[in-house]
Write an enzyme that holds these catalytic residues in place. Structure first.
Site, PDB file in Angstrom:
ATOM      1  N   SER A 133       1.409  42.335  50.596  1.00  0.00           N
ATOM      2  CA  SER A 133       2.810  42.864  50.543  1.00  0.00           C
ATOM      3  C   SER A 133       3.338  41.610  49.433  1.00  0.00           C
ATOM      4  O   SER A 133       2.912  40.699  49.571  1.00  0.00           O
ATOM      5  CB  SER A 133       3.404  42.850  51.857  1.00  0.00           C
ATOM      6  OG  SER A 133       4.727  42.564  51.696  1.00  0.00           O
ATOM      7  N   TYR A 157       5.072  38.070  60.177  1.00  0.00           N
ATOM      8  CA  TYR A 157       4.348  39.298  59.835  1.00  0.00           C
ATOM      9  C   TYR A 157       3.632  38.739  58.169  1.00  0.00           C
ATOM     10  O   TYR A 157       2.801  38.891  57.822  1.00  0.00           O
ATOM     11  CB  TYR A 157       5.366  40.464  59.454  1.00  0.00           C
ATOM     12  CG  TYR A 157       4.885  41.361  58.441  1.00  0.00           C
ATOM     13  CD1 TYR A 157       3.679  42.164  58.648  1.00  0.00           C
ATOM     14  CD2 TYR A 157       5.451  41.562  57.125  1.00  0.00           C
ATOM     15  CE1 TYR A 157       3.335  42.988  57.588  1.00  0.00           C
ATOM     16  CE2 TYR A 157       5.053  42.478  56.276  1.00  0.00           C
ATOM     17  CZ  TYR A 157       3.990  43.300  56.516  1.00  0.00           C
ATOM     18  OH  TYR A 157       3.278  44.150  55.511  1.00  0.00           O
ATOM     19  N   LYS A 161      -0.135  38.474  56.493  1.00  0.00           N
ATOM     20  CA  LYS A 161      -0.472  39.128  55.255  1.00  0.00           C
ATOM     21  C   LYS A 161      -1.062  37.927  54.519  1.00  0.00           C
ATOM     22  O   LYS A 161      -2.194  37.774  53.800  1.00  0.00           O
ATOM     23  CB  LYS A 161       0.493  39.921  54.411  1.00  0.00           C
ATOM     24  CG  LYS A 161       1.043  40.969  55.259  1.00  0.00           C
ATOM     25  CD  LYS A 161      -0.252  42.054  54.866  1.00  0.00           C
ATOM     26  CE  LYS A 161      -0.058  43.353  55.853  1.00  0.00           C
ATOM     27  NZ  LYS A 161      -1.150  44.227  56.054  1.00  0.00           N
TER      28      LYS A 161
HETATM   29  N1  LIG Z   1       5.188  50.441  54.048  1.00  0.00           N
HETATM   30  C1  LIG Z   1       5.492  49.223  53.666  1.00  0.00           C
HETATM   31  O1  LIG Z   1       6.708  48.783  53.437  1.00  0.00           O
HETATM   32  C2  LIG Z   1       4.578  48.066  53.231  1.00  0.00           C
HETATM   33  C3  LIG Z   1       4.629  47.049  52.557  1.00  0.00           C
HETATM   34  C4  LIG Z   1       3.852  45.983  52.015  1.00  0.00           C
HETATM   35  C5  LIG Z   1       2.517  46.195  52.884  1.00  0.00           C
HETATM   36  N2  LIG Z   1       2.334  47.077  53.527  1.00  0.00           N
HETATM   37  C6  LIG Z   1       1.125  47.217  54.479  1.00  0.00           C
HETATM   38  O2  LIG Z   1       0.361  48.290  54.290  1.00  0.00           O
HETATM   39  C7  LIG Z   1      -0.265  48.837  55.318  1.00  0.00           C
HETATM   40  C8  LIG Z   1      -0.215  50.077  55.625  1.00  0.00           C
HETATM   41  O3  LIG Z   1       1.441  50.275  55.816  1.00  0.00           O
HETATM   42  P1  LIG Z   1       2.067  51.656  56.305  1.00  0.00           P
HETATM   43  O4  LIG Z   1       3.421  51.574  55.719  1.00  0.00           O
HETATM   44  O5  LIG Z   1       1.305  52.763  55.937  1.00  0.00           O
HETATM   45  O6  LIG Z   1       2.345  51.436  57.982  1.00  0.00           O
HETATM   46  P2  LIG Z   1       2.007  52.623  59.184  1.00  0.00           P
HETATM   47  O7  LIG Z   1       2.376  51.807  60.197  1.00  0.00           O
HETATM   48  O8  LIG Z   1       2.517  53.707  58.716  1.00  0.00           O
HETATM   49  O9  LIG Z   1       0.369  52.579  59.179  1.00  0.00           O
HETATM   50  C9  LIG Z   1      -0.632  51.771  59.689  1.00  0.00           C
HETATM   51  C10 LIG Z   1      -1.692  52.215  60.519  1.00  0.00           C
HETATM   52  O10 LIG Z   1      -2.383  51.523  61.112  1.00  0.00           O
HETATM   53  C11 LIG Z   1      -2.632  51.906  62.589  1.00  0.00           C
HETATM   54  N3  LIG Z   1      -3.021  50.869  63.273  1.00  0.00           N
HETATM   55  C12 LIG Z   1      -2.219  49.652  63.557  1.00  0.00           C
HETATM   56  N4  LIG Z   1      -3.032  48.648  64.229  1.00  0.00           N
HETATM   57  C13 LIG Z   1      -4.078  49.307  64.269  1.00  0.00           C
HETATM   58  C14 LIG Z   1      -5.377  48.672  65.037  1.00  0.00           C
HETATM   59  N5  LIG Z   1      -5.357  47.506  65.652  1.00  0.00           N
HETATM   60  N6  LIG Z   1      -6.496  49.512  64.959  1.00  0.00           N
HETATM   61  C15 LIG Z   1      -6.636  50.815  64.570  1.00  0.00           C
HETATM   62  N7  LIG Z   1      -5.396  51.330  63.908  1.00  0.00           N
HETATM   63  C16 LIG Z   1      -4.151  50.525  63.981  1.00  0.00           C
HETATM   64  C17 LIG Z   1      -1.143  52.375  63.136  1.00  0.00           C
HETATM   65  O11 LIG Z   1      -1.296  53.299  64.138  1.00  0.00           O
HETATM   66  C18 LIG Z   1      -0.802  53.115  61.524  1.00  0.00           C
HETATM   67  O12 LIG Z   1      -1.291  54.432  61.450  1.00  0.00           O
HETATM   68  C19 LIG Z   1      -0.056  47.668  56.424  1.00  0.00           C
HETATM   69  O13 LIG Z   1      -0.912  46.790  56.488  1.00  0.00           O
HETATM   70  C20 LIG Z   1       1.130  47.395  56.165  1.00  0.00           C
HETATM   71  O14 LIG Z   1       1.484  45.797  56.384  1.00  0.00           O
HETATM   72  C21 LIG Z   1       3.170  48.399  53.939  1.00  0.00           C
HETATM   73  O1  LIG Z   2      19.486  49.451  56.777  1.00  0.00           O
HETATM   74  C1  LIG Z   2      19.367  48.893  55.642  1.00  0.00           C
HETATM   75  C2  LIG Z   2      18.131  48.486  55.373  1.00  0.00           C
HETATM   76  C3  LIG Z   2      17.692  47.700  54.451  1.00  0.00           C
HETATM   77  N1  LIG Z   2      18.964  47.473  53.445  1.00  0.00           N
HETATM   78  C4  LIG Z   2      18.629  46.326  52.133  1.00  0.00           C
HETATM   79  O2  LIG Z   2      17.637  47.219  51.484  1.00  0.00           O
HETATM   80  C5  LIG Z   2      16.869  46.382  50.700  1.00  0.00           C
HETATM   81  C6  LIG Z   2      15.352  46.582  51.128  1.00  0.00           C
HETATM   82  O3  LIG Z   2      15.192  46.283  52.400  1.00  0.00           O
HETATM   83  P1  LIG Z   2      13.680  46.895  53.165  1.00  0.00           P
HETATM   84  O4  LIG Z   2      13.928  46.584  54.536  1.00  0.00           O
HETATM   85  O5  LIG Z   2      13.514  48.338  52.846  1.00  0.00           O
HETATM   86  O6  LIG Z   2      12.549  46.183  52.254  1.00  0.00           O
HETATM   87  P2  LIG Z   2      12.285  44.621  52.134  1.00  0.00           P
HETATM   88  O7  LIG Z   2      12.476  44.325  50.616  1.00  0.00           O
HETATM   89  O8  LIG Z   2      13.370  43.830  52.823  1.00  0.00           O
HETATM   90  O9  LIG Z   2      10.862  44.554  52.837  1.00  0.00           O
HETATM   91  C7  LIG Z   2       9.787  45.402  52.789  1.00  0.00           C
HETATM   92  O10 LIG Z   2       9.140  45.105  51.574  1.00  0.00           O
HETATM   93  C8  LIG Z   2       8.657  43.993  51.582  1.00  0.00           C
HETATM   94  C9  LIG Z   2       7.795  44.123  50.240  1.00  0.00           C
HETATM   95  O11 LIG Z   2       8.574  43.582  49.238  1.00  0.00           O
HETATM   96  C10 LIG Z   2       7.833  43.609  52.616  1.00  0.00           C
HETATM   97  O12 LIG Z   2       6.635  44.251  52.749  1.00  0.00           O
HETATM   98  C11 LIG Z   2       8.680  44.000  54.003  1.00  0.00           C
HETATM   99  O13 LIG Z   2       7.567  43.794  54.970  1.00  0.00           O
HETATM  100  C12 LIG Z   2       9.015  45.025  54.267  1.00  0.00           C
HETATM  101  O14 LIG Z   2       9.813  45.378  55.131  1.00  0.00           O
HETATM  102  C13 LIG Z   2      17.296  44.838  51.225  1.00  0.00           C
HETATM  103  O15 LIG Z   2      18.308  44.323  50.428  1.00  0.00           O
HETATM  104  C14 LIG Z   2      17.823  45.251  52.635  1.00  0.00           C
HETATM  105  O16 LIG Z   2      19.031  44.318  53.056  1.00  0.00           O
HETATM  106  C15 LIG Z   2      20.311  47.592  53.626  1.00  0.00           C
HETATM  107  O17 LIG Z   2      21.160  47.407  53.151  1.00  0.00           O
HETATM  108  N2  LIG Z   2      20.468  48.435  54.728  1.00  0.00           N
END
Ligand SMILES: NC(=O)c1ccc[n+]([C@@H]2O[C@H](COP(=O)([O-])OP(=O)(O)OC[C@H]3O[C@@H](n4cnc5c(N)ncnc54)[C@H](O)[C@@H]3O)[C@@H](O)[C@H]2O)c1
Ligand SMILES: O=c1ccn([C@@H]2O[C@H](COP(=O)(O)OP(=O)(O)O[C@H]3O[C@H](CO)[C@H](O)[C@H](O)[C@H]3O)[C@@H](O)[C@H]2O)c(=O)[nH]1
Length: 352
Positions: A133, A157, A161
């Site tokens: 991330s 968190y 990562k």
């Molecule tokens: N969505 C974001 O904003 C974002 C940003 C940066 C990184 N990531 C990373 O990308 C990956 C996927 O994110 P996502 O948005 O698809 O999340 P998500 O929660 O939709 O998907 C994660 C999946 O992993 C499964 N899971 C969690 N722990 C598990 C375990 N111990 N064993 C088996 N399955 C398990 C959950 O049930 C879920 O289906 C994550 O590692 C997350 O940290 C997500």
């Molecule tokens: O209800 C809300 C939610 C968010 N925000 C604002 O929207 C922007 C984006 O916020 P998000 O929570 O959607 O995303 P972040 O950039 O804070 O963080 C997300 O993206 C990151 C990667 O850049 C990390 O992976 C993190 O775990 C994930 O939550 C921020 O300025 C936040 O303050 C609002 O104003 N109102």
């Protein structure tokens, strides 16, 4: 080496990014096995992936309910089937929850990942794409974020990562046969263009786009905008929002790189668009796409938030041959298509 048609294990494949990536993998001719414990997802997502790819490609998709924290679940998988590579999405991702329950995050994200590395090593599967991330950049003083910036985590968190990245680098250094690509996602949003799969967070969303979406469908009354006094053009914070289908294609590009580049080692790439969008710009774009008014409540800054975060995309463009195709208009169109067709997500109706 041929790089498509192979057998890929996708951990967390029922989740938001995983389900979209599985669709693209199947369409590209890969065979896919998913392992997911449904901690943050539902079987309905997998059923819809099958519908989207059709009956023929569905034959190449296998689902296993299991937990990465259980070595037995992993052994069961690897002892029955040979995988050419693993895409590792499974993990917990809520920043606030990780502050309140750090052990839960270290256990799930790190113990689960270490088990996965061990079982992969045992079965001689040493090719891997890992979800990281932009959070590993902390609050950099310069923009855009370049892959060789100093890494720094701001919460448990983020530390899971960062540690996962370090573990991967150490393992590859000790055993150079491993080929690992680390993908640092910026802000994944949007949905498949069909509107059949999308993000379906449990409880009140933490992230901006799912929150806006729930206001638009009437599940929540008003969007809190966290911060209106940032030194940006409209005072709200800036992020790099990337369409989940672009991200999915980024994983295919990463696999291609792994299968074709013996010397890849353990290499990190940003997956972002390189463009910054403010919170208020996103609200306006979503109102335009949905035709719905999004009432906003201007609030103080959210603790720990950065002013502006966006990616340098040069390395991924040059070395993976991948570039995001979609901007915020398409993101909002597709997110609204998913939201309006599935106002209560995969569950279909409000849970009491
Ligand atoms: N969505 C974001 O904003 C974002 C940003 C940066 C990184 N990531 C990373 O990308 C990956 C996927 O994110 P996502 O948005 O698809 O999340 P998500 O929660 O939709 O998907 C994660 C999946 O992993 C499964 N899971 C969690 N722990 C598990 C375990 N111990 N064993 C088996 N399955 C398990 C959950 O049930 C879920 O289906 C994550 O590692 C997350 O940290 C997500
Ligand atoms: O209800 C809300 C939610 C968010 N925000 C604002 O929207 C922007 C984006 O916020 P998000 O929570 O959607 O995303 P972040 O950039 O804070 O963080 C997300 O993206 C990151 C990667 O850049 C990390 O992976 C993190 O775990 C994930 O939550 C921020 O300025 C936040 O303050 C609002 O104003 N109102």
């Amino acid at each position: 080496m041929e790089w498509s048609g192979q057998s890929i294990l996708v951990t967390g494949g029922a989740g938001f990014i995983g389900s979209h990536t599985v669709v693209q993998l199947l369409k590209q001719g890969f065979s896919v096995s998913i392992i997911d414990n449904f901690d943050n997802s539902a079987m309905e997502a997998v059923n819809r992936v099958r519908d989207l790819v059709g009956p023929k490609l569905s034959l190449k998709l296998e689902f296993n309910q299991g937990d990465l924290r259980s070595k037995e679940d992993l052994e069961n998988l690897f002892s029955k089937k040979t995988f050419d590579a693993v895409i590792h999405f499974a993990g917990l991702k809520a920043v606030g929850e990780s502050v309140a329950k750090p052990q839960k995050y270290y256990d799930n994200n790190l113990v689960g990942s270490i088990n996965l590395f061990e079982v992969m090593e045992k079965y001689n599967c040493k090719k891997m794409v890992i979800s990281s991330s932009a959070t590993v950049y902390g609050q950099p003083d310069k923009m855009p974020c370049v892959e060789d910036f100093k890494l720094q985590a701001m919460n448990p968190y983020g530390r899971t990562k960062l540690f996962l990245e370090e573990i991967a680098r150490d393992i590859q250094k000790a055993e150079p046969e491993w080929r690992i690509v680390i993908l640092r996602y910026f802000n994944p949003v949007g949905a498949h263009e069909s509107g059949r799969i999308g993000e379906d967070p449990r409880g009140i969303p933490n992230n901006l786009m799912p929150y806006i979406q729930q206001v638009a469908v009437g599940r929540l009354p008003v969007l809190n905008v966290y911060g209106y006094d940032y030194p940006t053009k409209d005072g709200s914070a800036i992020r790099d929002y990337i369409h989940v289908m672009d991200l999915a294609d980024g994983h295919i590009a990463a696999l291609r790189k792994i299968f074709t580049t013996k010397s890849i080692g353990c290499t990190a790439y940003n997956l972002g668009t390189g463009c910054g969008t403010s919170v208020l710009e996103m609200v306006t774009a979503f109102e335009k796409a949905s035709g719905k008014k999004i009432p906003v409540n201007m609030c103080p800054r959210r603790p720990g938030d950065a002013t502006a975060v966006y990616a340098s995309t040069k390395k991924a463009e040059k070395e993976l041959g991948w570039k995001a195709k979609y901007g915020i208009e398409v993101i909002c169109r597709d997110q609204w298509n998913w939201a309006s067709n599935n106002p209560w997500g995969y569950q279909g109706k409000p849970l009491n």
